[in-house]
Design an enzyme around this catalytic site. Structure first.
Site, mmCIF file in Angstrom:
data_model
loop_
_atom_site.group_PDB
_atom_site.id
_atom_site.type_symbol
_atom_site.label_atom_id
_atom_site.label_comp_id
_atom_site.label_asym_id
_atom_site.label_seq_id
_atom_site.Cartn_x
_atom_site.Cartn_y
_atom_site.Cartn_z
ATOM 1 N N SER A 70 0.847 -1.190 0.000
ATOM 2 C CA SER A 70 0.000 0.000 0.000
ATOM 3 C C SER A 70 0.882 1.240 0.000
ATOM 4 O O SER A 70 1.995 1.221 0.533
ATOM 5 C CB SER A 70 -0.919 0.002 1.225
ATOM 6 O OG SER A 70 -1.875 1.048 1.132
ATOM 7 N N ASP A 71 0.386 2.290 -0.603
ATOM 8 C CA ASP A 71 1.112 3.555 -0.611
ATOM 9 C C ASP A 71 0.100 4.691 -0.707
ATOM 10 O O ASP A 71 -0.990 4.505 -1.253
ATOM 11 C CB ASP A 71 2.095 3.631 -1.775
ATOM 12 C CG ASP A 71 3.117 4.733 -1.566
ATOM 13 O OD1 ASP A 71 4.085 4.491 -0.818
ATOM 14 O OD2 ASP A 71 2.934 5.831 -2.114
#
Length: 194
Positions: A70-71
């Site tokens: 995730s970012d």
């Protein structure tokens, strides 16, 4: 056969806390990923590319797992706001954000290292900031020290007092890990949640 091991490819304590809410056993591993945005890349594309890279970078280490990457990238008037790293940069970010609406693009990737298949999605959140004072910025930064948060905005703490309103579809996305979308992806992989 569905992999039974779940891996969070992240060093973020916020993502670890969010994933723990699901009550599923998981392993945490640091991904090998250069987080530098590419020239001309949109915020959503940067977040997606980094989320996918984080997940796939751990595939050899975990050959039969579902790996979560995730970012989050914040966007203010076309400028990507990353993690400030220190007080001065956080103060400058929050000063520019005063009275403005920022879009936080949180990307999620789920990589099945056994099949090589990766699911991905971007969940945007619009955050409108109050017209707060410099003294409020200083107090917030001294108390919360959100230097590892995109755009210096830590909504799960005192940062919520800096916000006028927010809008989005997955409340965990603004903190950094879209749990509604993650549950959907896990179900798609046949991974038992309940």
């Amino acid at each position: 056969m569905t992999p039974t091991q779940l891996v969070l490819g992240s060093t973020s304590p916020y993502r670890r806390e969010l994933l723990a809410r699901l009550g599923l056993p998981f392993t945490v591993a640091a991904p090998d990923c250069d987080e530098t945005p590419l020239a001309g890349e949109s915020a959503a594309d940067t977040a997606t590319r980094l989320a996918c890279n984080k997940a796939t970078s751990l595939a050899k280490q975990f050959p039969n797992a579902l790996i979560i990457g995730s970012d989050q990238v914040a966007l203010l008037h076309g400028e990507q706001l990353g993690k400030p790293g220190n007080f001065e940069r956080a103060f400058a970010q929050l000063s520019r954000m005063r009275g403005q609406t920022i879009v936080f693009h949180t990307a999620l990737a789920l990589h099945n290292s056994a099949s090589g298949h990766t699911q991905q999605v971007v969940v945007p959140w619009q955050v409108s900031m109050r017209d707060y004072s410099d003294a409020e910025i200083r107090h917030y930064l001294e108390r919360e020290q959100p230097y590892d948060c995109a755009g210096s905005a830590k909504t799960e703490g005192l940062g919520i007092a800096m916000i006028e309103n927010m809008a989005g579809s997955d409340p965990a996305a603004i903190i950094g890990l879209p749990l509604i979308e993650l549950c959907r992806m896990l179900r798609t992989e046949g991974f038992p949640l309940l």
